[in-house]
Design a protein around this motif. Structure first.
Motif, PDB file in Angstrom:
ATOM      1  N   GLY A 124       0.796  -1.229   0.000  1.00  0.00           N
ATOM      2  CA  GLY A 124       0.000   0.000   0.000  1.00  0.00           C
ATOM      3  C   GLY A 124       0.823   1.270   0.000  1.00  0.00           C
ATOM      4  N   HIS A 125       2.126   1.186   0.273  1.00  0.00           N
ATOM      5  CA  HIS A 125       2.993   2.365   0.303  1.00  0.00           C
ATOM      6  C   HIS A 125       3.662   2.621  -1.045  1.00  0.00           C
ATOM      7  N   TYR A 126       3.201   1.956  -2.106  1.00  0.00           N
ATOM      8  CA  TYR A 126       3.877   2.007  -3.408  1.00  0.00           C
ATOM      9  C   TYR A 126       4.010   3.420  -3.960  1.00  0.00           C
TER      10      TYR A 126
ATOM     11  N   LYS B 272       9.117   8.015  -8.049  1.00  0.00           N
ATOM     12  CA  LYS B 272       9.762   9.324  -8.108  1.00  0.00           C
ATOM     13  C   LYS B 272       9.593   9.921  -9.497  1.00  0.00           C
ATOM     14  N   ARG B 273       9.052  11.119  -9.545  1.00  0.00           N
ATOM     15  CA  ARG B 273       8.778  11.779 -10.817  1.00  0.00           C
ATOM     16  C   ARG B 273       9.850  12.836 -11.079  1.00  0.00           C
ATOM     17  N   GLU B 274      10.493  12.729 -12.234  1.00  0.00           N
ATOM     18  CA  GLU B 274      11.562  13.650 -12.600  1.00  0.00           C
ATOM     19  C   GLU B 274      10.982  14.920 -13.216  1.00  0.00           C
ATOM     20  N   ALA B 275      11.836  15.938 -13.323  1.00  0.00           N
ATOM     21  CA  ALA B 275      11.400  17.219 -13.890  1.00  0.00           C
ATOM     22  C   ALA B 275      11.005  17.086 -15.352  1.00  0.00           C
TER      23      ALA B 275
ATOM     24  N   HIS C 253      10.046   6.907 -12.108  1.00  0.00           N
ATOM     25  CA  HIS C 253      10.874   5.740 -11.814  1.00  0.00           C
ATOM     26  C   HIS C 253      10.451   5.141 -10.479  1.00  0.00           C
ATOM     27  N   PHE C 254      10.214   3.850 -10.495  1.00  0.00           N
ATOM     28  CA  PHE C 254       9.824   3.157  -9.264  1.00  0.00           C
ATOM     29  C   PHE C 254      11.073   2.652  -8.545  1.00  0.00           C
ATOM     30  N   GLN C 255      11.217   3.024  -7.286  1.00  0.00           N
ATOM     31  CA  GLN C 255      12.382   2.638  -6.485  1.00  0.00           C
ATOM     32  C   GLN C 255      12.103   1.310  -5.781  1.00  0.00           C
ATOM     33  N   GLU C 256      12.342   0.236  -6.517  1.00  0.00           N
ATOM     34  CA  GLU C 256      11.945  -1.088  -6.057  1.00  0.00           C
ATOM     35  C   GLU C 256      12.622  -1.495  -4.744  1.00  0.00           C
ATOM     36  N   ARG C 257      13.950  -1.331  -4.674  1.00  0.00           N
ATOM     37  CA  ARG C 257      14.680  -1.776  -3.492  1.00  0.00           C
ATOM     38  C   ARG C 257      14.245  -1.010  -2.240  1.00  0.00           C
ATOM     39  N   ALA C 258      14.152   0.315  -2.375  1.00  0.00           N
ATOM     40  CA  ALA C 258      13.726   1.139  -1.233  1.00  0.00           C
ATOM     41  C   ALA C 258      12.297   0.800  -0.820  1.00  0.00           C
ATOM     42  N   PHE C 259      11.470   0.407  -1.824  1.00  0.00           N
ATOM     43  CA  PHE C 259      10.068   0.069  -1.569  1.00  0.00           C
ATOM     44  C   PHE C 259       9.957  -1.134  -0.636  1.00  0.00           C
TER      45      PHE C 259
ATOM     46  N   GLU D 223       1.258   1.280 -14.865  1.00  0.00           N
ATOM     47  CA  GLU D 223       0.086   2.165 -14.967  1.00  0.00           C
ATOM     48  C   GLU D 223       0.211   3.334 -13.992  1.00  0.00           C
ATOM     49  N   ALA D 224       0.697   3.063 -12.781  1.00  0.00           N
ATOM     50  CA  ALA D 224       0.865   4.125 -11.783  1.00  0.00           C
ATOM     51  C   ALA D 224       1.918   5.132 -12.226  1.00  0.00           C
ATOM     52  N   GLU D 225       2.984   4.662 -12.854  1.00  0.00           N
ATOM     53  CA  GLU D 225       4.043   5.558 -13.336  1.00  0.00           C
ATOM     54  C   GLU D 225       3.530   6.472 -14.451  1.00  0.00           C
ATOM     55  N   LYS D 226       2.656   5.929 -15.298  1.00  0.00           N
ATOM     56  CA  LYS D 226       2.129   6.705 -16.425  1.00  0.00           C
ATOM     57  C   LYS D 226       1.113   7.750 -15.984  1.00  0.00           C
ATOM     58  N   SER D 227       0.454   7.499 -14.859  1.00  0.00           N
ATOM     59  CA  SER D 227      -0.612   8.391 -14.397  1.00  0.00           C
ATOM     60  C   SER D 227      -0.042   9.721 -13.915  1.00  0.00           C
ATOM     61  N   LYS D 228      -0.626  10.810 -14.401  1.00  0.00           N
ATOM     62  CA  LYS D 228      -0.182  12.147 -13.986  1.00  0.00           C
ATOM     63  C   LYS D 228      -0.946  12.639 -12.760  1.00  0.00           C
ATOM     64  N   ASN D 229      -2.039  11.967 -12.446  1.00  0.00           N
ATOM     65  CA  ASN D 229      -2.863  12.373 -11.311  1.00  0.00           C
ATOM     66  C   ASN D 229      -2.556  11.509 -10.094  1.00  0.00           C
TER      67      ASN D 229
END
Length: 453
Positions: free
Chosen positions: A370-372, A377-380, A385-391, A419-425
């Motif tokens: 649930g903390h995904y 992390k969204r770049e400028a 980018h999903f930080q798998e290890r830190a997750f 899908e979550a990475e692509k979402s802007k909202n």
């Protein structure tokens, strides 16, 4: 060797199924199977509303083969009839309509005229080459009349997953067909012109029936649309909570699961229910709620796999890997079983039962992943980018961490994160609501713990 073992069990099961009197052989087989090359496929989607209800209404009847004492399923009625199709569209329609009769009568061709036959409501799924899916909603029964006669199937083809609603539509089709095929047309035309309602909304159709007058039919979607394509009742009747938990554990690791049952209704309902336990994730591989006997080799394809073979008739596992009880973290398994064991009251509606069964599995994902959103992390430049290890390192429980390290490698999770990475909202919906409720409970619990110390 494993393929031979599974094939042998399936054949023995087919021969074991009862064949009472002149009734049809109920050797119906279905599967939810894994095929890595089909990773772009998704399970049944939720719809916001506005789409067309259906593509086709078909009547599939058993017709005697010439010079052979045998029957084959044949489409005897189609609405709408499509004309002026382009060549590619016509070929696609021919492929679709050619496959449907097999799935309406998947249990072989040993049919004979009957005087009694229990009506069955079931569904099948056909996957297109682009990964999209069409669902066939079926009602199989004896047509009105006297003396021995052959079963018939009403089949509605749609891309929308909403089984309760389409079951009600099939009720209306069946009622009209007892009068005349001509009475079906205006009802289905009205349905075709209506927009599929949004969750919690209702569409009302006006329909005239001879000798009954004008009727108003209301079709309502559940407010909680993530469960509108499922009914957990059959799964609860066939299997224990512990067995359901083991099926869930196998599905989470994307193992092949094969279900066996006598009745088509039980078979398709249980398979859809098992897939629904994965919410908010979608089964991303081959998904076949009903396998026609002629396509039985699909279940035994020559690839290595780990399989869970479930006999819904006896409530047993005919084959298992052996580690199903060890896949999920022990504490979270206890939480699921405790929640399921709180009991279902006889007065509860099907929607309440669905929520009772689904809720503990949703909470499992809330607690583990649930903390995904915090680790996307969204770049400028707009890239994410999903930080798998830190997750997974963020989990304090070692058991939870071990499970999540495996789960993040699945297609289930990868497609969800993409899908979550692509979402802007910001994330929204039922799963996010449960995440927020869980985080709020944790905040309220911390001050109390400090006070106790």
């Amino acid at each position: 060797m494993e393929r031979q073992v599974v094939g042998g069990i399936l054949r023995r099961f087919r021969n074991w199924l009862p064949r009472h009197g002149a009734g049809p052989p109920q050797d119906n087989l279905g599967e939810v199977v894994k095929e890595p090359e089909r990773a772009q496929e998704h399970c049944l989607p939720n719809f916001a509303g506005g789409q067309h209800f259906f593509e086709y209404l078909l009547v599939v009847s058993l017709k005697k083969k010439p010079s052979v004492d045998d029957y084959e399923p044949t489409i005897t009625y189609q609405f709408p009839k499509r004309e002026n199709l382009l060549r590619g569209q016509q070929e696609e329609e021919e492929r679709l309509l050619g496959a449907i009769p097999l799935f309406c009568f998947p249990d072989g061709n040993e049919w004979a005229p009957l005087t009694e036959y229990p009506r069955e409501t079931f569904s099948f799924v056909l996957t297109n080459v682009d990964g999209s899916r069409k669902i066939g909603y079926c009602r199989r029964l004896l047509p009105a009349g006297r003396g021995p006669r052959l079963p018939r199937v009403y089949c509605i083809i749609s891309c929308i997953g909403c089984f309760g609603l389409f079951s009600k539509i099939l009720d209306e089709v069946e009622k009209r067909h007892q009068i005349s095929m001509a009475v079906i047309y205006p009802f289905m035309q009205g349905l075709r012109e209506a927009a599929f309602p949004a969750p919690g909304k209702t569409v009302t159709l006006k329909s005239f029936i001879p000798d009954s007058g004008t009727e108003f039919i209301s079709l309502t979607r559940p407010l909680d649309s993530h469960l509108e394509h499922v009914d957990f009742s059959s799964l609860l009747r066939c299997l224990s909570f512990e067995q359901i938990l083991q099926i869930f554990a196998s599905a989470v690791l994307e193992r092949r699961i094969i279900f066996l049952a006598e009745g088509l209704s039980t078979l398709s309902q249980c398979i859809h229910a098992a897939a629904a336990l994965l919410y908010p994730f979608s089964w991303a591989h081959t998904y076949i709620p009903v396998v026609p006997e002629s396509l039985l080799a699909t279940v035994c394809c020559p690839t290595p796999f780990m399989v869970l073979l479930v006999n819904l008739c006896e409530g047993t596992f005919l084959m298992s890997v052996g580690d199903e009880k060890d896949i999920l973290p022990p504490k979270l398994q206890e939480d699921i079983l405790e929640s399921l064991g709180q009991g279902i009251k006889g007065s509860q509606t099907s929607e309440q039962i669905n929520e009772h069964v689904s809720g503990p599995f949703v909470q499992f994902f809330v607690k583990t992943v649930g903390h995904y959103a915090s680790y996307i992390k969204r770049e400028a430049n707009g890239q994410s980018h999903f930080q798998e290890r830190a997750f997974y390192k963020a989990l304090t429980s070692k058991a939870n961490r071990r499970f999540v390290k495996k789960f993040v490698k699945t297609q289930l999770f990868s497609l969800f994160i993409q899908e979550a990475e692509k979402s802007k909202n910001p994330p929204a919906g039922y799963f996010q609501q449960k995440i927020l409720e869980y985080e709020e409970r944790k905040k309220q619990k911390k001050p109390k713990e400090k006070t106790l110390k």
